[in-house]
Design an enzyme around this catalytic site. Structure first.
Site, PDB file in Angstrom:
ATOM      1  N   ALA A   1     -10.073 -26.104 -13.301  1.00  0.00           N
ATOM      2  CA  ALA A   1     -11.227 -25.367 -12.776  1.00  0.00           C
ATOM      3  C   ALA A   1     -11.205 -23.916 -13.230  1.00  0.00           C
ATOM      4  O   ALA A   1     -10.142 -23.325 -13.420  1.00  0.00           O
ATOM      5  CB  ALA A   1     -11.236 -25.428 -11.249  1.00  0.00           C
ATOM      6  N   CYS A   2     -12.410 -23.383 -13.384  1.00  0.00           N
ATOM      7  CA  CYS A   2     -12.572 -21.954 -13.624  1.00  0.00           C
ATOM      8  C   CYS A   2     -13.544 -21.447 -12.563  1.00  0.00           C
ATOM      9  O   CYS A   2     -13.511 -21.929 -11.430  1.00  0.00           O
ATOM     10  CB  CYS A   2     -13.062 -21.688 -15.050  1.00  0.00           C
ATOM     11  SG  CYS A   2     -14.647 -22.442 -15.451  1.00  0.00           S
ATOM     12  N   ASN A   3     -14.412 -20.525 -12.891  1.00  0.00           N
ATOM     13  CA  ASN A   3     -15.357 -20.006 -11.914  1.00  0.00           C
ATOM     14  C   ASN A   3     -16.558 -20.927 -11.746  1.00  0.00           C
ATOM     15  O   ASN A   3     -16.986 -21.198 -10.636  1.00  0.00           O
ATOM     16  CB  ASN A   3     -15.812 -18.605 -12.314  1.00  0.00           C
ATOM     17  CG  ASN A   3     -16.648 -17.938 -11.247  1.00  0.00           C
ATOM     18  OD1 ASN A   3     -16.326 -18.006 -10.072  1.00  0.00           O
ATOM     19  ND2 ASN A   3     -17.727 -17.307 -11.658  1.00  0.00           N
TER      20      ASN A   3
ATOM     21  N   GLY B   1     -17.210 -23.714 -14.421  1.00  0.00           N
ATOM     22  CA  GLY B   1     -17.026 -24.961 -15.153  1.00  0.00           C
ATOM     23  C   GLY B   1     -16.959 -24.852 -16.660  1.00  0.00           C
ATOM     24  O   GLY B   1     -16.460 -25.751 -17.324  1.00  0.00           O
TER      25      GLY B   1
ATOM     26  N   TYR C   1     -14.596 -23.049  -9.194  1.00  0.00           N
ATOM     27  CA  TYR C   1     -14.152 -22.520  -7.910  1.00  0.00           C
ATOM     28  C   TYR C   1     -15.330 -22.066  -7.054  1.00  0.00           C
ATOM     29  O   TYR C   1     -15.281 -22.135  -5.829  1.00  0.00           O
ATOM     30  CB  TYR C   1     -13.152 -21.373  -8.108  1.00  0.00           C
ATOM     31  CG  TYR C   1     -12.505 -20.964  -6.808  1.00  0.00           C
ATOM     32  CD1 TYR C   1     -11.568 -21.783  -6.203  1.00  0.00           C
ATOM     33  CD2 TYR C   1     -12.853 -19.781  -6.173  1.00  0.00           C
ATOM     34  CE1 TYR C   1     -10.983 -21.433  -4.988  1.00  0.00           C
ATOM     35  CE2 TYR C   1     -12.269 -19.419  -4.966  1.00  0.00           C
ATOM     36  CZ  TYR C   1     -11.337 -20.251  -4.383  1.00  0.00           C
ATOM     37  OH  TYR C   1     -10.764 -19.910  -3.181  1.00  0.00           O
TER      38      TYR C   1
END
Length: 133
Positions: A76-78, A80, A105
């Site tokens: 995961a990032c902020n 996608g 996230y």
């Protein structure tokens, strides 16, 4: 290049309860603002002084220092985007069980999984998400 499986935050949360690992590929600054309790943080990209981003050349070795190629990973990032690209690299490197958490996230926070702080205190602004989310 391989197809990346994407799971929603509800599926990701369930997978994390049965042994999947949460690999957070946001920057250290984003991670320090708020993160999943047992997350591993290996930034996929760094911000440059000019305001752009470059891929972390040590990303794969950093992941390999902790994760095995047969580990089950939720990436995961902020929102996608970076996570999807990181998943491609991991799959191409031979990692077998990799899934991108759709919405990143920010979606985790929106689902109420990040605690009781206001979402604005937990999320990092993202040009791909409406400001009120």
């Amino acid at each position: 290049m391989k197809n990346v499986e994407t799971v929603d935050v509800y599926t990701a949360k369930g997978l994390l309860t049965v042994g999947h690992r949460y690999l957070d590929v946001r920057t250290s600054e984003e991670f320090s603002k708020s993160h999943f309790e047992d997350a591993l943080n290996f930034p996929y990209m760094f911000k440059t002084d000019e305001g752009g981003r470059i891929v972390n050349p040590d990303f794969l070795p950093q992941v390999a220092s902790i994760c095995k190629k047969d580990d089950h990973l939720i990436v995961a990032c902020n929102s996608g985007g970076r996570a999807s690209r990181a998943c491609v690299e991991l799959l191409n490197e031979g990692y077998q069980h990799v899934a991108n958490m759709g919405g990143g996230y920010s979606a985790w926070v929106d689902a109420g999984f990040a605690g009781d702080k206001p979402p604005g205190d937990l999320k990092v602004a993202c040009k791909f998400r409406p400001k009120d989310n």
